[in-house]
Motif scaffolding. Structure first.
Motif, PDB file in Angstrom:
ATOM      1  N   ALA A 104       0.851  -1.192   0.000  1.00 32.92           N
ATOM      2  CA  ALA A 104       0.000   0.000   0.000  1.00 32.92           C
ATOM      3  C   ALA A 104       0.883   1.237   0.000  1.00 32.92           C
ATOM      4  O   ALA A 104       1.844   1.326   0.766  1.00 32.92           O
ATOM      5  CB  ALA A 104      -0.909   0.006   1.228  1.00 32.92           C
ATOM      6  N   ILE A 105       0.553   2.207  -0.877  1.00 35.19           N
ATOM      7  CA  ILE A 105       1.347   3.424  -0.992  1.00 35.19           C
ATOM      8  C   ILE A 105       0.430   4.641  -0.935  1.00 35.19           C
ATOM      9  O   ILE A 105      -0.777   4.537  -1.124  1.00 35.19           O
ATOM     10  CB  ILE A 105       2.167   3.450  -2.312  1.00 35.19           C
ATOM     11  CG1 ILE A 105       1.230   3.362  -3.526  1.00 35.19           C
ATOM     12  CG2 ILE A 105       3.191   2.344  -2.329  1.00 35.19           C
ATOM     13  CD1 ILE A 105       1.924   3.462  -4.859  1.00 35.19           C
ATOM     14  N   LEU A 106       1.042   5.796  -0.670  1.00 37.32           N
ATOM     15  CA  LEU A 106       0.295   7.057  -0.688  1.00 37.32           C
ATOM     16  C   LEU A 106       0.586   7.853  -1.957  1.00 37.32           C
ATOM     17  O   LEU A 106      -0.301   8.521  -2.489  1.00 37.32           O
ATOM     18  CB  LEU A 106       0.645   7.911   0.544  1.00 37.32           C
ATOM     19  CG  LEU A 106       0.231   7.386   1.904  1.00 37.32           C
ATOM     20  CD1 LEU A 106       0.557   8.437   2.974  1.00 37.32           C
ATOM     21  CD2 LEU A 106      -1.245   7.043   1.949  1.00 37.32           C
ATOM     22  N   ASP A 107       1.840   7.797  -2.424  1.00 37.75           N
ATOM     23  CA  ASP A 107       2.252   8.616  -3.560  1.00 37.75           C
ATOM     24  C   ASP A 107       2.718   7.736  -4.712  1.00 37.75           C
ATOM     25  O   ASP A 107       3.867   7.261  -4.721  1.00 37.75           O
ATOM     26  CB  ASP A 107       3.373   9.568  -3.135  1.00 37.75           C
ATOM     27  CG  ASP A 107       3.791  10.517  -4.241  1.00 37.75           C
ATOM     28  OD1 ASP A 107       3.158  10.494  -5.313  1.00 37.75           O
ATOM     29  OD2 ASP A 107       4.742  11.293  -4.035  1.00 37.75           O
ATOM     30  N   PRO A 108       1.873   7.506  -5.724  1.00 38.58           N
ATOM     31  CA  PRO A 108       2.266   6.649  -6.857  1.00 38.58           C
ATOM     32  C   PRO A 108       3.388   7.238  -7.691  1.00 38.58           C
ATOM     33  O   PRO A 108       4.030   6.514  -8.464  1.00 38.58           O
ATOM     34  CB  PRO A 108       0.973   6.557  -7.684  1.00 38.58           C
ATOM     35  CG  PRO A 108      -0.124   6.986  -6.772  1.00 38.58           C
ATOM     36  CD  PRO A 108       0.483   7.965  -5.834  1.00 38.58           C
ATOM     37  N   THR A 109       3.657   8.543  -7.556  1.00 38.61           N
ATOM     38  CA  THR A 109       4.720   9.180  -8.357  1.00 38.61           C
ATOM     39  C   THR A 109       6.097   9.091  -7.702  1.00 38.61           C
ATOM     40  O   THR A 109       7.080   9.541  -8.277  1.00 38.61           O
ATOM     41  CB  THR A 109       4.385  10.668  -8.600  1.00 38.61           C
ATOM     42  OG1 THR A 109       4.418  11.376  -7.348  1.00 38.61           O
ATOM     43  CG2 THR A 109       3.011  10.828  -9.230  1.00 38.61           C
ATOM     44  N   ASP A 110       6.150   8.496  -6.496  1.00 36.92           N
ATOM     45  CA  ASP A 110       7.423   8.420  -5.770  1.00 36.92           C
ATOM     46  C   ASP A 110       8.258   7.266  -6.335  1.00 36.92           C
ATOM     47  O   ASP A 110       8.174   6.131  -5.868  1.00 36.92           O
ATOM     48  CB  ASP A 110       7.150   8.219  -4.281  1.00 36.92           C
ATOM     49  CG  ASP A 110       8.420   8.305  -3.438  1.00 36.92           C
ATOM     50  OD1 ASP A 110       9.515   8.365  -4.032  1.00 36.92           O
ATOM     51  OD2 ASP A 110       8.320   8.297  -2.201  1.00 36.92           O
TER      52      ASP A 110
END
Length: 582
Positions: A104-110
């Motif tokens: 699970a992630i918060l920032d897909p652009t990271d």
């Protein structure tokens, strides 16, 4: 004005009609000032709910959303991504399907975060599948790296299904320490671990409550309830039974609420617990209030009192008799303030007697008595007895009724210092409240010395504190509120180059469980009952006269005190505005 590539969220929200061109222009200007993307600014300002943001990202990046609320992740899964990487990039492993690890992630652009995770996965022969999650739910999973979740997993192990209600225990648990309890049974170890975690993290309350098929454990830390563990629902009745056994409550009575007390030893300290059970639709809920009588009694300065208000308090404490009131809602630190006052007044040459419900701190040299309304020993009846004990100083835990108010007033008029609390919104509100309790204004004006109103606000974590800026609208309101604050120079807190006001917030770090806050302080206002104030009380307390007296006294109002502490970097403006509304 073209959008940069990284502002995909902003472009999506504009296309959906959720951001106007005017709002977009303002956001771009503000983002450029802070040196961040518009996407990040939208999330930091919380212009949209967590759910709206996550759903938007799901559409933009074609990633599924996972519901993590209440999930307890297996410790072996947590080990796939080390704690430091998980906290740094705000992502967690929460599930596994053969050779696929679910992250699970918060920032897909990271891209850096993804590279780190995929490198770790390849070392274990795993492939990563990404999901989006709510920030609050992901934070709960991050807390499991060091929180109660792993501790409970060690205690419970694979034996959860074997737990059954523990009935027939006849030992006097009130005299047994946690170390002894943990030797008795897995369920006892479970409850002991919950209590130890709560005490070690300075929680004021523990909530153990049933959900649809789970048991949720929450702790109130720094005034905020936090989920610290979610357990299988089939052990709920066993947990409730264990608490009932410890509190000597009826195990077979599940139809009505019950109240009890427990005394245990935690981390070599004696802790008192007030237990309250409540029958719900099919199960019971239990709340445990944690009281540590041996904890440190703070000074007034430690509690957040300062400046002219503190001087007024100390000056009035030197008076030989009269009433000293602290007002505010439940849980705002009134009793703690009274103990700080008692610490100043308690000397060998005076007799100090208190009436409390319950006794929250132990103070050597003070005669502390706990009222027991169920047997007729109330604040009013206790106060009648206390005045026959040759007291110099009397502390009454709370003025709840007319009888207690009358007795406290007469005690203050007859040569005693009386300390007590009252539920009112502000300092002046104590006066009409006591008049409503049938206290004559002329008696009130003669007996009252000082009234304090206070609230508690969370303090910014000093480990992750960083500078930020106010929006123009909020800055304008702050300047207007502080314009009337006596002897206060706002220019000291302005950036000399930009001319803007500097404030701070907590970024979130392991030290504060990613909250950005650690500990609490008080914001307050102090009203001295001067000769002019006495005349105002007797004449009917007209509001214009009261306000003029506030100005004459150089009284800093509670909201003003909070805003000054915002500028000093002690708390945030969000905390002050929340507390000021209570």
């Amino acid at each position: 004005m073209p959008l940069k590539e990284q502002n995909k969220l902003t472009r999506y929200l504009i296309d959906q009609g959720k951001i106007t061109s005017k709002q977009f222009k303002e956001l771009v200007e503000e983002a450029e000032k802070f040196g961040i993307s518009v996407d990040k600014l939208i999330e930091e300002k919380q212009l949209f709910s967590e759910k709206e943001i996550v759903e938007a990202k799901s559409e933009i990046f074609n990633l599924p959303v996972v519901e993590l609320t209440g999930l307890v992740v297996d410790k072996e899964l947590l080990k796939i991504i080390p704690r430091q990487i998980a906290e740094n990039y705000r992502l967690v492993a929460f599930g596994r399907d053969e050779n696929i690890v679910k992250v699970a992630i918060l920032d897909p652009t990271d891209s850096r975060g993804r590279e780190a995770v995929e490198f770790l996965a390849r070392q274990r022969g795993l492939v990563v599948k990404y999901f989006l999650a709510l920030p609050s739910a992901l934070k709960d999973i991050l807390n499991q790296y060091s929180g109660l979740g792993l501790e409970l997993e060690k205690v419970v192990g694979a034996a959860e299904a074997k737990f059954a209600p523990l009935i027939g225990e006849e030992k006097i648990w009130s005299e047994i320490g946690l170390e002894k309890i943990t030797e008795e049974a897995p369920i006892a170890k479970l409850v002991a671990s919950i209590l130890k975690y709560a005490v070690d993290n300075k929680a004021s309350d523990v909530h153990i409550e049933p959900l649809a098929d789970k048991t949720r454990v929450r702790c109130r830390i720094d005034g905020v309830l936090r989920v610290v563990a979610t357990l299988s629902g089939h052990i709920h009745s066993s947990i409730i039974s264990r608490v009932k056994v410890m509190a000597n409550l009826k195990l077979d009575e599940t139809r009505i609420p019950q109240d009890g007390r427990i005394r245990i030893n935690v981390s070599n300290r004696r802790i008192d617990l007030r237990i309250s059970t409540l029958p719900l639709l099919e199960q019971e809920k239990v709340v445990m209030r944690i009281l540590d009588p041996a904890q440190k009694i703070f000074t007034l300065e430690d509690l957040g009192f300062w400046g002219y208000g503190l001087e007024v308090m100390k000056r009035n404490l030197r008076r030989p008799h009269g009433m000293f009131l602290v007002t505010g809602p439940t849980g705002c630190g009134k009793t703690t303030t009274l103990y700080a006052v008692l610490k100043i007044l308690n000397r060998p040459e005076v007799n100090v007697v208190t009436l409390e419900d319950p006794i929250e701190y132990f103070m050597e040299g003070v005669n502390q008595s706990q009222v027991k309304p169920d047997i007729g020993y109330s604040f009013a009846s206790g106060l009648r007895s206390v005045v026959r004990q040759d007291p110099n100083i009397i502390m009454v835990g709370e003025i709840r009724d007319t009888e207690t108010a009358e007795l406290a007033t007469h005690a203050a008029l007859t040569g005693h210092i009386v300390l007590s609390t009252l539920h009112t919104n502000d300092a002046f509100g104590a006066i009409p409240r006591l008049i409503d309790m049938k206290i004559e204004p002329f008696l009130l004006s003669s007996s009252l010395n000082l009234i304090i109103a206070q609230r508690l606000v969370r303090k910014i974590c000093q480990e992750c504190r960083e500078e930020t800026e106010l929006t123009p609208e909020v800055e304008k309101d702050l300047i207007a509120d502080l314009a009337q604050a006596p002897d206060f120079d706002l220019n000291k807190f302005k950036d000399k180059k930009a001319g803007r006001i500097k404030i701070y917030h907590g970024r979130g770090c392991p030290k504060c469980n990613q909250e950005g806050y650690k500990g609490r302080t008080s914001i307050f206002e102090v009203l001295e009952v001067t000769d002019q104030m006495k005349k105002i009380i007797v004449s009917g307390a007209h509001l214009d006269e009261v306000r003029a007296e506030f100005v004459r006294q150089k009284m800093t109002l509670m909201k003003q005190d909070g805003l000054i502490k915002v500028l000093q970097g002690i708390t945030t403006i969000e905390e002050v505005l929340r507390a000021a509304k209570e």
